[in-house]
Design a protein around this motif. Structure first.
Motif, PDB file in Angstrom:
ATOM      1  N   GLU A 101      73.615  59.230  71.664  1.00 25.59           N
ATOM      2  CA  GLU A 101      74.490  58.135  71.927  1.00 25.59           C
ATOM      3  C   GLU A 101      75.678  57.931  72.921  1.00 25.59           C
ATOM      4  N   LYS A 102      75.148  58.937  73.521  1.00 27.39           N
ATOM      5  CA  LYS A 102      76.344  58.991  74.655  1.00 27.39           C
ATOM      6  C   LYS A 102      75.910  57.640  75.810  1.00 27.39           C
ATOM      7  N   LEU A 103      75.053  57.604  75.292  1.00 31.67           N
ATOM      8  CA  LEU A 103      74.619  56.145  76.751  1.00 31.67           C
ATOM      9  C   LEU A 103      73.802  54.805  75.500  1.00 31.67           C
ATOM     10  N   VAL A 104      73.778  54.730  74.609  1.00 29.13           N
ATOM     11  CA  VAL A 104      72.926  54.004  74.264  1.00 29.13           C
ATOM     12  C   VAL A 104      73.426  53.876  72.399  1.00 29.13           C
ATOM     13  N   ASP A 105      73.724  52.662  72.066  1.00 30.37           N
ATOM     14  CA  ASP A 105      73.595  53.034  70.157  1.00 30.37           C
ATOM     15  C   ASP A 105      71.928  52.564  69.178  1.00 30.37           C
ATOM     16  N   PHE A 106      72.863  52.873  68.537  1.00 24.43           N
ATOM     17  CA  PHE A 106      71.680  52.934  67.443  1.00 24.43           C
ATOM     18  C   PHE A 106      71.847  52.709  66.192  1.00 24.43           C
ATOM     19  N   SER A 107      70.803  51.608  65.303  1.00 24.90           N
ATOM     20  CA  SER A 107      70.402  50.992  64.404  1.00 24.90           C
ATOM     21  C   SER A 107      70.688  51.963  63.094  1.00 24.90           C
ATOM     22  N   VAL A 108      70.735  50.972  62.348  1.00 21.33           N
ATOM     23  CA  VAL A 108      70.052  52.261  61.173  1.00 21.33           C
ATOM     24  C   VAL A 108      69.067  52.592  60.987  1.00 21.33           C
ATOM     25  N   PRO A 109      68.972  53.844  60.091  1.00 25.99           N
ATOM     26  CA  PRO A 109      67.101  53.822  60.243  1.00 25.99           C
ATOM     27  C   PRO A 109      66.280  52.735  59.233  1.00 25.99           C
ATOM     28  N   PHE A 110      65.013  53.270  60.063  1.00 26.83           N
ATOM     29  CA  PHE A 110      64.054  51.897  60.145  1.00 26.83           C
ATOM     30  C   PHE A 110      62.766  53.130  59.232  1.00 26.83           C
ATOM     31  N   PHE A 111      62.181  54.585  59.246  1.00 29.47           N
ATOM     32  CA  PHE A 111      62.115  55.018  59.211  1.00 29.47           C
ATOM     33  C   PHE A 111      62.455  56.608  59.030  1.00 29.47           C
ATOM     34  N   ARG A 112      61.758  57.752  58.465  1.00 33.17           N
ATOM     35  CA  ARG A 112      61.151  58.819  58.491  1.00 33.17           C
ATOM     36  C   ARG A 112      60.106  59.434  58.185  1.00 33.17           C
TER      37      ARG A 112
END
Length: 291
Positions: free
Chosen positions: A114-125
């Motif tokens: 997260e220090k380098l990129v952002d993340f979307s909401v999850p699409f799988f687990r």
């Protein structure tokens, strides 16, 4: 007061430039170029892999296509996908450097990433497990006595170390190479999320009996999300809205998400892996926005 006034004037003068910089984000770049620069894996069956014709396909590839189509509708102009192959070792940097607009595969969000990129909401687990050949268990029945192969640049090694202190692991550039080490006897097991392990065994060793360990609970749960450039809230919100839109009617195991899921994981899919209720509810709970 004079110093405050000067600062206020400076901010006023800077504001148009800052506003322009904020809006010159990913969507604006795509609007200008007509190209969505995306990345995914080539060794993560059935999320993303190379088909017999050499073209990438899989759940993640279809997800990227849904995002491309949504971008095209939003911009009102044709948009094509420039799909690039990424590896666990380079995927974060490909987004952080600005080379790619989005990467969707089996990346787990972590605070270090997260220090380098952002993340979307999850699409799988899915849960982290160890795959071993069933005949291996005759000579090495206990996980603690195995050497486990993992892919470089993944969270799997840390999960194993936390769940099984003292476990011996070896890193490989890809899961295909880790699996090759398993076949040669260099390692006695390979670790990843269960669905990836089953996909690899069906692809690389379909006639050999395998077992997923532990047999009961997984060693840990990993969430999959798309990686996005940092500090581009417009693009992140757009991708989130697209993913959330796909899960509409998921509570009843219907809708667009289920169509894509069944294509790859249903009874007629590439790998049968039913969507359990806890994972369904987890995905639905990612929608924290009021209507």
């Amino acid at each position: 007061m004079a110093r405050f006034a000067l600062v206020a004037i400076a901010w006023t003068l800077m504001w148009p430039a800052q506003t322009e910089a904020v809006h010159a984000g990913t969507l604006s770049q795509i609007a200008e170029s007509g190209v969505l620069r995306a990345g995914t894996r080539a060794d993560a069956v059935p999320f993303a892999y190379l088909a017999e014709d050499g073209k990438p396909e899989g759940f993640s590839v279809d997800l990227i296509e849904e995002i491309r189509a949504a971008v095209e509708a939003r911009l009102g102009r044709p948009v094509r996908t420039e799909l690039n192959r990424v590896t666990p070792a380079n995927r974060v940097q490909m987004v952080a450097s600005g080379a790619l607009d989005i990467v969707c595969e089996i990346t787990t969000p972590t605070w270090d990433r997260e220090k380098l990129v952002d993340f979307s909401v999850p699409f799988f687990r899915d849960g982290t497990r160890i795959l071993a050949f069933r005949d291996t268990l005759k000579t090495t029945p206990e996980i603690k006595d195995m050497t486990i192969g993992v892919a470089e640049g993944t969270t799997t090694g840390d999960i194993l170390t936390e769940a099984l202190p003292g476990i011996v692991t070896r890193s490989y550039p890809s899961m295909d190479e880790a699996f090759a080490a398993l076949r040669s006897g260099e390692v006695q097991g390979v670790a990843n999320i269960g669905i990836i392990l089953l996909g690899l065994s069906r692809k690389l060793e379909p006639d050999r009996s395998v077992v997923l360990l532990p047999r009961t609970e997984p060693l840990g749960n990993e969430t999959m999300a798309c990686m996005l450039p940092q500090n581009d809230s417009e693009w992140r919100d757009f991708v989130n809205a697209t993913i959330i839109g796909l899960t509409r009617d998921l509570a009843d195991y219907r809708g667009h998400y289920m169509q894509i899921y069944d294509k790859w994981f249903g009874r007629e899919g590439r790998l049968v892996y039913p969507l359990d209720r806890s994972t369904r509810d987890y995905l639905l709970n990612a929608n924290v926005w009021a209507r």
